[in-house]
Design a protein around this motif. Structure first.
Motif, PDB file in Angstrom:
ATOM      1  N   MET B   1      64.569   5.005  33.950  1.00  0.00           N
ATOM      2  CA  MET B   1      64.542   5.073  32.890  1.00  0.00           C
ATOM      3  C   MET B   1      65.829   5.477  33.058  1.00  0.00           C
ATOM      4  SD  MET B   1      64.452   5.101  29.879  1.00  0.00           S
ATOM      5  CE  MET B   1      63.370   5.320  29.196  1.00  0.00           C
ATOM      6  N   ARG B   2      67.051   4.966  33.007  1.00  0.00           N
ATOM      7  CA  ARG B   2      68.565   4.988  32.872  1.00  0.00           C
ATOM      8  C   ARG B   2      68.776   6.115  31.704  1.00  0.00           C
ATOM      9  NH1 ARG B   2      68.959   0.622  37.116  1.00  0.00           N
ATOM     10  NH2 ARG B   2      69.867   2.041  38.690  1.00  0.00           N
ATOM     11  N   ARG B   3      69.105   6.816  30.900  1.00  0.00           N
ATOM     12  CA  ARG B   3      70.030   6.862  29.654  1.00  0.00           C
ATOM     13  C   ARG B   3      71.202   6.708  30.013  1.00  0.00           C
ATOM     14  NH1 ARG B   3      70.136  13.394  29.209  1.00  0.00           N
ATOM     15  NH2 ARG B   3      70.253  12.483  26.852  1.00  0.00           N
ATOM     16  N   LEU B  21      73.754  -2.911  23.278  1.00  0.00           N
ATOM     17  CA  LEU B  21      73.137  -1.774  23.454  1.00  0.00           C
ATOM     18  C   LEU B  21      71.268  -2.688  22.655  1.00  0.00           C
ATOM     19  CD1 LEU B  21      74.226   1.259  21.343  1.00  0.00           C
ATOM     20  CD2 LEU B  21      74.256   0.667  24.248  1.00  0.00           C
ATOM     21  N   GLU B  22      71.691  -4.090  22.563  1.00  0.00           N
ATOM     22  CA  GLU B  22      70.255  -4.587  21.907  1.00  0.00           C
ATOM     23  C   GLU B  22      70.028  -4.913  23.239  1.00  0.00           C
ATOM     24  OE1 GLU B  22      69.162  -5.431  18.961  1.00  0.00           O
ATOM     25  OE2 GLU B  22      68.232  -7.269  19.892  1.00  0.00           O
ATOM     26  N   MET B  23      70.697  -5.365  24.019  1.00  0.00           N
ATOM     27  CA  MET B  23      70.657  -6.322  24.969  1.00  0.00           C
ATOM     28  C   MET B  23      69.709  -5.375  26.158  1.00  0.00           C
ATOM     29  SD  MET B  23      71.176  -9.458  24.698  1.00  0.00           S
ATOM     30  CE  MET B  23      72.425 -10.175  23.820  1.00  0.00           C
ATOM     31  N   PHE B  24      70.220  -3.995  25.975  1.00  0.00           N
ATOM     32  CA  PHE B  24      69.592  -2.578  26.607  1.00  0.00           C
ATOM     33  C   PHE B  24      68.302  -2.012  25.615  1.00  0.00           C
ATOM     34  CE2 PHE B  24      74.174  -1.942  28.367  1.00  0.00           C
ATOM     35  CZ  PHE B  24      74.196  -2.775  29.816  1.00  0.00           C
ATOM     36  N   TYR B  31      65.622   1.691  29.988  1.00  0.00           N
ATOM     37  CA  TYR B  31      66.488   2.643  29.376  1.00  0.00           C
ATOM     38  C   TYR B  31      66.547   3.228  27.989  1.00  0.00           C
ATOM     39  CZ  TYR B  31      68.943  -1.065  32.489  1.00  0.00           C
ATOM     40  OH  TYR B  31      69.817  -2.120  33.124  1.00  0.00           O
ATOM     41  N   SER B  32      67.164   4.484  27.676  1.00  0.00           N
ATOM     42  CA  SER B  32      67.136   4.761  27.013  1.00  0.00           C
ATOM     43  C   SER B  32      68.850   5.068  26.243  1.00  0.00           C
ATOM     44  CB  SER B  32      66.417   6.709  27.075  1.00  0.00           C
ATOM     45  OG  SER B  32      67.353   7.195  27.815  1.00  0.00           O
TER      46      SER B  32
END
Lengths: 202, 202
Positions: B1-3, B21-24, B31-32
């Motif tokens: 998990m990448r912040r 941010l939608e894609m991530f 991703y958070s």
């Protein structure tokens, strides 16, 4: 100047809201943007980040354009009578009524799409269609225009729909100009929908 | 998990932030997402709607991915030493450092792009290039990858860049899958940029 009231609720989808609002916002002489929710202040999206509502549904419907996004939160909001009543009233008073993705489930459940053609997210199609048995659901379309109702397919389709709505209100040249400012390749054929096939609807 | 720490400031551009941010966010196991600003709470975009910062730059840099959007507010923030110092530190600590549109002006002014290849919005190119005379500015590119720095062209180019970044971290198949979920036609060739010509750069 047309006032856009963009509904948000817990679990709204980020790009459903802010893709179209970017396109309208680039024409800041033509549109003003207001985020509307049940209560003013922060509303958390399905992806985590929160947006802040500047107006509430208690302020009454006073928007030229009602804009309803989708997202996981629609699964709950289809049972929210107070919200659906506001949608019905705000739609009635509007010049245009737009939705993205599963936002059309809320319009359908509020009854405003009965007898109309509409579309929605291609991965949630069956569930959305169940919310409005009297709606003529279109399985393959990037977006659908039926009178003042303009409903789009999933997530990023909202940007193509918003440019389509700008074309209806200001002409295609203005829509092309906005797309150029946003460095966006507008897919301007509303019937072209490769995702319907990808997700098993065509 | 990448912040992911996504910086926002008054006058940020809506789609610069919420497209990527939608894609991530669609890969919520990977991703958070955290909105970061100088002060916590509402931050108004250039288009009117506000987003809420959940963290501040005073909390210190603790993000695997630093994400810097553009917007009219960058014209002011290039003179904000406290913010630029935070960007330099957060970039230093990051595994990846991404920007959209004029966000690369902030990275350049913070000094982190010196000697690197980078791109930016095609309508603000000359101003952005002035912020970083030691940067190798690429006039025609949808996005540019140079080591951990991935910088995109204007506004909607951020979505193509985000999918490109997902491809770097998780492979192109995962990026394609995310694009399909978002019903987004990913332009996956980062060198293909029709807007450079439209805006007089090629």
């Amino acid at each position: 100047m047309r006032r856009i009231g963009a509904l948000i609720f817990p679990g709204f989808e980020l790009l459903d809201v802010f893709g179209p609002l970017e396109m309208f916002g680039l024409l800041d002489d033509a549109y003003s943007l207001t985020l509307v929710a049940e209560t003013a202040g922060p509303v958390r999206s399905g992806q985590g980040p929160s947006a802040c509502a500047d107006a509430t549904i208690g302020d009454g419907p006073a928007y030229d354009i009602l804009f309803v996004p989708g997202g996981a939160g629609t699964r709950r909001e289809v049972g929210n009578t107070r919200l659906l009543d506001w949608i019905a009233g705000a739609s009635e008073c509007s010049e245009f009524c737009l939705s993205v993705c599963t936002g059309s489930a809320l319009l359908a459940k509020a009854g405003v799409l009965d007898g109309r053609r509409a579309t929605t997210n291609k991965m949630a199609f069956a569930w959305v269609a169940d919310q409005g048995p009297k709606v003529h659901w279109v399985r393959q379309a990037r977006w659908v225009e039926d009178g003042k109702f303009i409903t789009s397919s999933g997530v990023s389709a909202g940007m193509d729909m918003a440019l389509g709505a700008i074309a209806v209100m200001h002409g295609p040249e203005t829509a092309e100009k906005v797309a150029g400012w946003a460095e966006y390749s507008w897919q301007k054929d509303r019937d072209l929908d490769s995702f319907a096939k990808m997700h098993g609807l065509a």
